[in-house]
Design a protein around this motif. Structure first.
Motif, PDB file in Angstrom:
ATOM      1  N   CYS A   6       0.829  -1.198   0.000  1.00 61.77           N
ATOM      2  CA  CYS A   6       0.000   0.000   0.000  1.00 61.77           C
ATOM      3  C   CYS A   6       0.866   1.252   0.000  1.00 61.77           C
ATOM      4  O   CYS A   6       2.070   1.207   0.274  1.00 61.77           O
ATOM      5  CB  CYS A   6      -0.925   0.022   1.209  1.00 61.77           C
ATOM      6  SG  CYS A   6      -0.072   0.242   2.778  1.00 61.77           S
ATOM      7  N   ILE A   7       0.224   2.353  -0.329  1.00 65.18           N
ATOM      8  CA  ILE A   7       0.801   3.678  -0.165  1.00 65.18           C
ATOM      9  C   ILE A   7      -0.139   4.426   0.754  1.00 65.18           C
ATOM     10  O   ILE A   7      -1.357   4.446   0.539  1.00 65.18           O
ATOM     11  CB  ILE A   7       0.945   4.408  -1.508  1.00 65.18           C
ATOM     12  CG1 ILE A   7       1.977   3.707  -2.380  1.00 65.18           C
ATOM     13  CG2 ILE A   7       1.342   5.872  -1.282  1.00 65.18           C
ATOM     14  CD1 ILE A   7       2.117   4.289  -3.773  1.00 65.18           C
ATOM     15  N   GLY A   8       0.411   5.011   1.794  1.00 70.46           N
ATOM     16  CA  GLY A   8      -0.418   5.733   2.749  1.00 70.46           C
ATOM     17  C   GLY A   8       0.353   6.864   3.392  1.00 70.46           C
ATOM     18  O   GLY A   8       1.512   7.125   3.061  1.00 70.46           O
ATOM     19  N   ARG A   9      -0.323   7.535   4.313  1.00 65.94           N
ATOM     20  CA  ARG A   9       0.292   8.635   5.059  1.00 65.94           C
ATOM     21  C   ARG A   9       0.201   8.349   6.556  1.00 65.94           C
ATOM     22  O   ARG A   9      -0.785   7.785   7.030  1.00 65.94           O
ATOM     23  CB  ARG A   9      -0.399   9.955   4.741  1.00 65.94           C
ATOM     24  CG  ARG A   9      -0.169  10.406   3.320  1.00 65.94           C
ATOM     25  CD  ARG A   9      -0.762  11.794   3.074  1.00 65.94           C
ATOM     26  NE  ARG A   9      -0.531  12.226   1.719  1.00 65.94           N
ATOM     27  CZ  ARG A   9       0.540  12.903   1.318  1.00 65.94           C
ATOM     28  NH1 ARG A   9       1.485  13.213   2.176  1.00 65.94           N
ATOM     29  NH2 ARG A   9       0.670  13.273   0.062  1.00 65.94           N
ATOM     30  N   PHE A  10       1.241   8.754   7.283  1.00 70.47           N
ATOM     31  CA  PHE A  10       1.284   8.528   8.728  1.00 70.47           C
ATOM     32  C   PHE A  10       0.208   9.359   9.433  1.00 70.47           C
ATOM     33  O   PHE A  10       0.091  10.557   9.204  1.00 70.47           O
ATOM     34  CB  PHE A  10       2.658   8.897   9.301  1.00 70.47           C
ATOM     35  CG  PHE A  10       3.706   7.882   8.982  1.00 70.47           C
ATOM     36  CD1 PHE A  10       3.912   6.797   9.814  1.00 70.47           C
ATOM     37  CD2 PHE A  10       4.480   8.007   7.848  1.00 70.47           C
ATOM     38  CE1 PHE A  10       4.880   5.853   9.516  1.00 70.47           C
ATOM     39  CE2 PHE A  10       5.447   7.069   7.531  1.00 70.47           C
ATOM     40  CZ  PHE A  10       5.648   5.993   8.378  1.00 70.47           C
TER      41      PHE A  10
END
Length: 133
Positions: A6-10
């Protein structure tokens, strides 16, 4: 195959913690949460929409040190992980699911690159969908 990418943000800045394993060795670890956005166009109305999932991750050892020193709240990251399940101590019929990080990559804020193929940022994607209307 037990693999999740996945690609995500903290959601929060990751914090490095330490524990002693069964062999008496001190190891570093971090538990953190990513916000992963799924954008879509509603078939009936054509409106743009998005869903956000908040997923828990764990990372250990040297990867933990690198991640905690270089990332903060809101930063994008590419992650590969495996799914781990744990029995709930209070209710043995329930399982908790955690994704254990096996690999991660830094992503530039402006453009996202993976396998040398340039992908659009979230804003560019939304602009493109608006232009199609």
């Amino acid at each position: 195959m037990n693999r999740f990418t996945c690609i995500g943000r903290f959601v929060h800045t990751p914090v490095e913690k330490f524990q002693t394993n069964a062999y008496g060795k001190k190891i570093s670890y971090s538990n953190f949460k990513l916000a992963i956005t799924d954008k879509y166009k509603k078939a009936t109305t054509g409106e743009l929409g998005k869903r956000v999932a908040f997923i828990d991750f764990q990372i250990f050892d040297s990867g933990c040190s690198v991640l905690c020193k270089n990332f903060q709240k809101g930063d994008p990251i590419y992650i590969e992980a495996t799914v781990k399940t744990y029995r709930d101590k209070n209710d043995p019929s329930k399982n908790d699911i955690v994704f254990r990080v096996t690999h991660f990559e830094f992503l530039p804020l402006a453009k996202i690159r993976k396998n040398d193929v340039e992908e659009e940022t979230e804003d560019e994607y939304l602009e493109e969908l608006e232009d199609e209307e």
